[in-house]
Write a protein that holds these residues in place. Structure first.
Motif, mmCIF file in Angstrom:
data_model
loop_
_atom_site.group_PDB
_atom_site.id
_atom_site.type_symbol
_atom_site.label_atom_id
_atom_site.label_comp_id
_atom_site.label_asym_id
_atom_site.label_seq_id
_atom_site.Cartn_x
_atom_site.Cartn_y
_atom_site.Cartn_z
ATOM 1 N N GLY A 4 0.778 -1.232 0.000
ATOM 2 C CA GLY A 4 0.000 0.000 0.000
ATOM 3 C C GLY A 4 0.806 1.276 0.000
ATOM 4 O O GLY A 4 0.233 2.370 0.050
ATOM 5 N N ALA A 5 2.111 1.173 -0.060
ATOM 6 C CA ALA A 5 2.945 2.373 -0.070
ATOM 7 C C ALA A 5 2.917 3.044 -1.436
ATOM 8 O O ALA A 5 2.764 2.379 -2.470
ATOM 9 N N GLN A 6 3.073 4.351 -1.433
ATOM 10 C CA GLN A 6 3.254 5.099 -2.678
ATOM 11 C C GLN A 6 4.737 5.390 -2.806
ATOM 12 O O GLN A 6 5.336 6.017 -1.926
ATOM 13 N N VAL A 7 5.346 4.919 -3.871
ATOM 14 C CA VAL A 7 6.798 4.943 -4.007
ATOM 15 C C VAL A 7 7.206 5.853 -5.158
ATOM 16 O O VAL A 7 6.627 5.801 -6.252
ATOM 17 N N PHE A 8 8.217 6.690 -4.907
ATOM 18 C CA PHE A 8 8.783 7.559 -5.935
ATOM 19 C C PHE A 8 10.282 7.297 -6.039
ATOM 20 O O PHE A 8 10.944 7.020 -5.035
ATOM 21 N N LEU A 9 10.797 7.400 -7.244
ATOM 22 C CA LEU A 9 12.237 7.365 -7.459
ATOM 23 C C LEU A 9 12.743 8.797 -7.619
ATOM 24 O O LEU A 9 12.102 9.609 -8.299
ATOM 25 N N ILE A 10 13.889 9.095 -7.014
ATOM 26 C CA ILE A 10 14.452 10.433 -7.177
ATOM 27 C C ILE A 10 14.878 10.647 -8.623
ATOM 28 O O ILE A 10 14.797 11.749 -9.148
ATOM 29 N N ARG A 11 15.307 9.588 -9.289
ATOM 30 C CA ARG A 11 15.617 9.702 -10.719
ATOM 31 C C ARG A 11 15.080 8.479 -11.449
ATOM 32 O O ARG A 11 15.168 7.358 -10.953
ATOM 33 N N GLU A 12 14.520 8.719 -12.608
ATOM 34 C CA GLU A 12 13.904 7.660 -13.408
ATOM 35 C C GLU A 12 14.845 7.132 -14.484
ATOM 36 O O GLU A 12 14.617 6.073 -15.055
ATOM 37 N N LYS A 13 15.916 7.894 -14.798
ATOM 38 C CA LYS A 13 16.831 7.524 -15.874
ATOM 39 C C LYS A 13 18.253 7.426 -15.333
ATOM 40 O O LYS A 13 18.565 7.976 -14.278
ATOM 41 N N GLU A 14 19.096 6.741 -16.078
ATOM 42 C CA GLU A 14 20.490 6.569 -15.669
ATOM 43 C C GLU A 14 21.306 7.804 -16.037
ATOM 44 O O GLU A 14 22.244 7.747 -16.842
ATOM 45 N N GLU A 15 20.955 8.909 -15.448
ATOM 46 C CA GLU A 15 21.702 10.145 -15.645
ATOM 47 C C GLU A 15 21.478 11.022 -14.420
ATOM 48 O O GLU A 15 20.529 10.824 -13.664
ATOM 49 N N PRO A 16 22.343 11.994 -14.184
ATOM 50 C CA PRO A 16 22.230 12.815 -12.978
ATOM 51 C C PRO A 16 20.955 13.646 -12.953
ATOM 52 O O PRO A 16 20.354 13.946 -13.988
ATOM 53 N N VAL A 17 20.544 14.017 -11.748
ATOM 54 C CA VAL A 17 19.423 14.942 -11.582
ATOM 55 C C VAL A 17 19.881 16.370 -11.856
ATOM 56 O O VAL A 17 19.171 17.154 -12.468
ATOM 57 N N THR A 18 21.094 16.708 -11.413
ATOM 58 C CA THR A 18 21.615 18.053 -11.618
ATOM 59 C C THR A 18 21.920 18.303 -13.093
ATOM 60 O O THR A 18 22.408 17.404 -13.789
ATOM 61 N N PRO A 19 21.654 19.517 -13.579
ATOM 62 C CA PRO A 19 22.029 19.845 -14.951
ATOM 63 C C PRO A 19 23.522 20.121 -15.098
ATOM 64 O O PRO A 19 24.043 20.185 -16.215
#
Length: 254
Positions: A4-19
């Motif tokens: 029942g948990a709602q789960v999020f990933l900080i990143r969805e792709k194999e690349e950095p979050v920072t630009p």
């Protein structure tokens, strides 16, 4: 999600979050090395080892990219967009492996969990570190973070059968009632404004772990070193999930 948990990933792709990228931090890397008295640092670290490698512009630029810019960008996403009840930092650990040209397996294989704490005097001389520490103290996030970490540690211990890691140096302190949980001041578990469970199971350059990782995830059990074993990925996931379930069951509203 099955519980029942709602789960999020900080990143969805194999690349950095920072630009940003390492090249963006070259001038700051040069300045950082100059403050250490290194006024003519090497540009790259090819062929270098140890401290000599760390005293290069390339090393310092990359560290500013992945250890500062990337984690701070993830913190913005966690704090401003996702706003979760808990953050799970899922890692695999490693031990020294000798020269990169002749890597060696490690006989060690262990596990520990980190929560925020154990600030060094030198860290507390930095204004933003003091500010971020006080934010966590006043939010009382530790009241949930530590028991959550202990529950997850117990779940992981049952699922992985790994021994607890024992720190012999560094600014850390064992906390709680299990031998698996340590307090350590990391940027991620300091910046995220919620409980942060920072997991460090398995030693990647342990030979059995390495072979199990190469096998990937699979259904059922396969032979590993003469024993039938479920996949390492399954064991990791089961340990985390069971630890969370055990904690939240005790906090369920009646």
């Amino acid at each position: 999600e099955g519980y029942g948990a709602q789960v999020f990933l900080i990143r969805e792709k194999e690349e950095p979050v920072t630009p940003s990228r390492p090249a963006d931090f070259r001038s700051l890397a040069v300045h950082t090395l100059a403050e250490l008295g290194i006024t003519q640092p090497p540009e790259g670290y090819a062929g270098l080892e140890g401290a000599a490698k760390m005293m290069t512009i390339q090393w310092q630029s990359e560290k500013l990219f992945y250890r500062e810019s990337e984690i701070r960008e993830r913190a913005k996403k966690v704090n401003d967009l996702l706003k979760p009840d808990v953050v799970l930092c899922l890692h695999l650990n490693a031990e020294p492996w000798g020269p990169a040209s002749q890597p060696q397996y490690s006989p060690a294989n262990h596990f520990h969990v980190l929560v925020n704490g154990a600030y060094m005097p030198s860290e507390l001389q930095v204004q933003d570190v003091r500010y971020e520490m006080l934010q966590r103290l006043f939010s009382r996030v530790r009241e949930e973070e530590l028991p959550l970490a202990e529950s997850v540690a117990k779940g992981m211990a049952e699922a992985t059968h790994l021994d607890p890691y024992v720190y012999t140096q560094g600014a850390v302190r064992r906390v709680g009632t299990t031998p698996y949980v340590y307090a350590r001041n990391l940027l991620a578990n300091r910046l995220y404004r919620c409980p942060v469970i920072y997991l460090e199971p398995y030693v990647m350059n342990n030979q059995e772990t390495y072979n199990r990782l190469l096998m990937g995830n699979y259904v059922g059990r396969s032979m590993v070193n003469g024993r039938l074993r479920t996949s390492l990925i399954d064991d990791y996931a089961e340990g985390v999930a069971q630890g969370l379930v055990n904690y939240y069951r005790t906090k369920r509203r009646s």
